[in-house]
Write a protein that holds these residues in place. Structure first.
Motif, PDB file in Angstrom:
ATOM      1  N   THR A  25      69.188  11.651  40.612  1.00 51.49           N
ATOM      2  CA  THR A  25      70.017  10.521  41.040  1.00 51.49           C
ATOM      3  C   THR A  25      69.620   9.260  40.268  1.00 51.49           C
ATOM      4  N   ASP A  26      70.424   8.195  40.405  1.00 50.22           N
ATOM      5  CA  ASP A  26      70.099   6.918  39.769  1.00 50.22           C
ATOM      6  C   ASP A  26      68.775   6.369  40.296  1.00 50.22           C
ATOM      7  N   ALA A  27      68.540   6.496  41.601  1.00 53.74           N
ATOM      8  CA  ALA A  27      67.297   5.999  42.186  1.00 53.74           C
ATOM      9  C   ALA A  27      66.084   6.768  41.650  1.00 53.74           C
ATOM     10  N   GLN A  28      66.226   8.075  41.507  1.00 46.94           N
ATOM     11  CA  GLN A  28      65.132   8.887  40.976  1.00 46.94           C
ATOM     12  C   GLN A  28      64.847   8.541  39.519  1.00 46.94           C
ATOM     13  N   MET A  29      65.898   8.344  38.740  1.00 47.85           N
ATOM     14  CA  MET A  29      65.716   7.966  37.336  1.00 47.85           C
ATOM     15  C   MET A  29      65.050   6.600  37.220  1.00 47.85           C
ATOM     16  N   ALA A  30      65.408   5.675  38.094  1.00 43.99           N
ATOM     17  CA  ALA A  30      64.807   4.341  38.059  1.00 43.99           C
ATOM     18  C   ALA A  30      63.303   4.416  38.336  1.00 43.99           C
ATOM     19  N   ARG A  31      62.892   5.333  39.212  1.00 34.94           N
ATOM     20  CA  ARG A  31      61.461   5.489  39.502  1.00 34.94           C
ATOM     21  C   ARG A  31      60.722   6.173  38.362  1.00 34.94           C
ATOM     22  N   LEU A  32      61.407   7.024  37.596  1.00 37.48           N
ATOM     23  CA  LEU A  32      60.761   7.761  36.515  1.00 37.48           C
ATOM     24  C   LEU A  32      60.724   6.992  35.191  1.00 37.48           C
ATOM     25  N   GLU A  33      61.692   6.126  34.964  1.00 33.73           N
ATOM     26  CA  GLU A  33      61.812   5.453  33.662  1.00 33.73           C
ATOM     27  C   GLU A  33      60.574   4.695  33.206  1.00 33.73           C
ATOM     28  N   PRO A  34      59.811   4.056  34.080  1.00 40.52           N
ATOM     29  CA  PRO A  34      58.606   3.367  33.587  1.00 40.52           C
ATOM     30  C   PRO A  34      57.584   4.298  32.924  1.00 40.52           C
ATOM     31  N   PHE A  35      57.660   5.581  33.203  1.00 40.76           N
ATOM     32  CA  PHE A  35      56.713   6.538  32.635  1.00 40.76           C
ATOM     33  C   PHE A  35      57.188   7.122  31.304  1.00 40.76           C
ATOM     34  N   PHE A  36      58.438   6.874  30.924  1.00 41.24           N
ATOM     35  CA  PHE A  36      58.975   7.418  29.681  1.00 41.24           C
ATOM     36  C   PHE A  36      58.297   6.758  28.486  1.00 41.24           C
ATOM     37  N   PRO A  37      58.027   7.526  27.429  1.00 37.59           N
ATOM     38  CA  PRO A  37      57.482   6.911  26.218  1.00 37.59           C
ATOM     39  C   PRO A  37      58.573   6.110  25.502  1.00 37.59           C
ATOM     40  N   LYS A  38      58.154   5.190  24.690  1.00 39.08           N
ATOM     41  CA  LYS A  38      59.106   4.403  23.902  1.00 39.08           C
ATOM     42  C   LYS A  38      59.747   5.303  22.869  1.00 39.08           C
ATOM     43  N   PHE A  82      54.200  14.039  31.769  1.00 33.49           N
ATOM     44  CA  PHE A  82      54.537  14.578  33.083  1.00 33.49           C
ATOM     45  C   PHE A  82      53.376  14.399  34.056  1.00 33.49           C
ATOM     46  N   ALA A  83      52.143  14.555  33.579  1.00 34.72           N
ATOM     47  CA  ALA A  83      50.973  14.351  34.443  1.00 34.72           C
ATOM     48  C   ALA A  83      50.896  12.896  34.898  1.00 34.72           C
ATOM     49  N   ARG A  84      51.184  11.954  33.995  1.00 35.76           N
ATOM     50  CA  ARG A  84      51.184  10.538  34.376  1.00 35.76           C
ATOM     51  C   ARG A  84      52.299  10.234  35.363  1.00 35.76           C
ATOM     52  N   MET A  85      53.447  10.888  35.198  1.00 35.03           N
ATOM     53  CA  MET A  85      54.550  10.708  36.151  1.00 35.03           C
ATOM     54  C   MET A  85      54.112  11.128  37.550  1.00 35.03           C
ATOM     55  N   MET A  86      53.515  12.309  37.648  1.00 30.10           N
ATOM     56  CA  MET A  86      53.087  12.823  38.952  1.00 30.10           C
ATOM     57  C   MET A  86      52.010  11.933  39.562  1.00 30.10           C
ATOM     58  N   ALA A  87      51.036  11.518  38.756  1.00 26.74           N
ATOM     59  CA  ALA A  87      49.963  10.661  39.262  1.00 26.74           C
ATOM     60  C   ALA A  87      50.509   9.301  39.692  1.00 26.74           C
ATOM     61  N   GLY A  88      51.441   8.748  38.916  1.00 25.20           N
ATOM     62  CA  GLY A  88      52.031   7.460  39.259  1.00 25.20           C
ATOM     63  C   GLY A  88      52.871   7.524  40.518  1.00 25.20           C
ATOM     64  N   LEU A  89      53.657   8.575  40.660  1.00 18.09           N
ATOM     65  CA  LEU A  89      54.471   8.727  41.866  1.00 18.09           C
ATOM     66  C   LEU A  89      53.597   8.956  43.093  1.00 18.09           C
ATOM     67  N   ALA A  90      52.521   9.707  42.922  1.00 13.49           N
ATOM     68  CA  ALA A  90      51.610   9.945  44.044  1.00 13.49           C
ATOM     69  C   ALA A  90      50.886   8.662  44.427  1.00 13.49           C
ATOM     70  N   ALA A  91      50.532   7.840  43.439  1.00 17.84           N
ATOM     71  CA  ALA A  91      49.830   6.586  43.717  1.00 17.84           C
ATOM     72  C   ALA A  91      50.727   5.611  44.472  1.00 17.84           C
ATOM     73  N   GLU A  92      52.024   5.639  44.185  1.00 20.05           N
ATOM     74  CA  GLU A  92      52.977   4.767  44.876  1.00 20.05           C
ATOM     75  C   GLU A  92      53.083   5.108  46.354  1.00 20.05           C
ATOM     76  N   HIS A  93      52.801   6.350  46.684  1.00 14.70           N
ATOM     77  CA  HIS A  93      52.929   6.806  48.071  1.00 14.70           C
ATOM     78  C   HIS A  93      51.878   6.171  48.960  1.00 14.70           C
ATOM     79  N   GLY A  94      50.693   5.912  48.422  1.00 14.26           N
ATOM     80  CA  GLY A  94      49.646   5.247  49.180  1.00 14.26           C
ATOM     81  C   GLY A  94      48.801   6.155  50.038  1.00 14.26           C
TER      82      GLY A  94
END
Length: 115
Positions: A8-21, A73-85
């Motif tokens: 979804t758009d919301a899911q992509m918005a959460r993932l985009e900061p982890f994308f490489p340039k 992908f590992a940074r994505m998972m770690a970042g999303l998990a860190a956001e959860h608190g």
């Protein structure tokens, strides 16, 4: 196929900061490729069995391989998990292995002598 998975758009918005340039040539549609990678992994398919809606299977594999090697992908998972608190880590192992009926004789050599 109506049962395809799409981010979804919301899911992509959460993932985009982890994308490489992107360097040089722009990448193909991130939503399509990532949705295809998730679909393949969720369903346990071979890359070449990817539905055509996700694009060429080689593109899916190449993105998965490059980003996996770079640890994206590992940074994505770690970042999303860190956001959860959550401060605790809970792991569930759902492994179920069934031994073959001859598995008990694997330590015995021919002739009845223990290894």
């Amino acid at each position: 196929m109506s049962d395809l998975f799409w981010l979804t758009d919301a899911q992509m918005a959460r993932l985009e900061p982890f994308f490489p340039k992107s360097h040089g040539k722009p990448r193909v549609d991130d939503r399509r490729v990532l949705s295809g990678i998730i679909f393949i992994n969720r369903n346990g398919l071979r890359w070449r069995d990817a539905p055509t809606a996700y694009g060429p299977h080689k593109t899916l594999y190449n993105r998965w391989k490059r980003w996996s090697d770079k640890g994206i992908f590992a940074r994505m998972m770690a970042g999303l998990a860190a956001e959860h608190g959550e401060t605790k880590t809970v792991m569930i192992d759902a492994t179920y292995l069934k031994a073959h009926r001859t598995a008990t004789s694997l330590g015995v050599k021919k002739g009845g002598v223990d290894a």
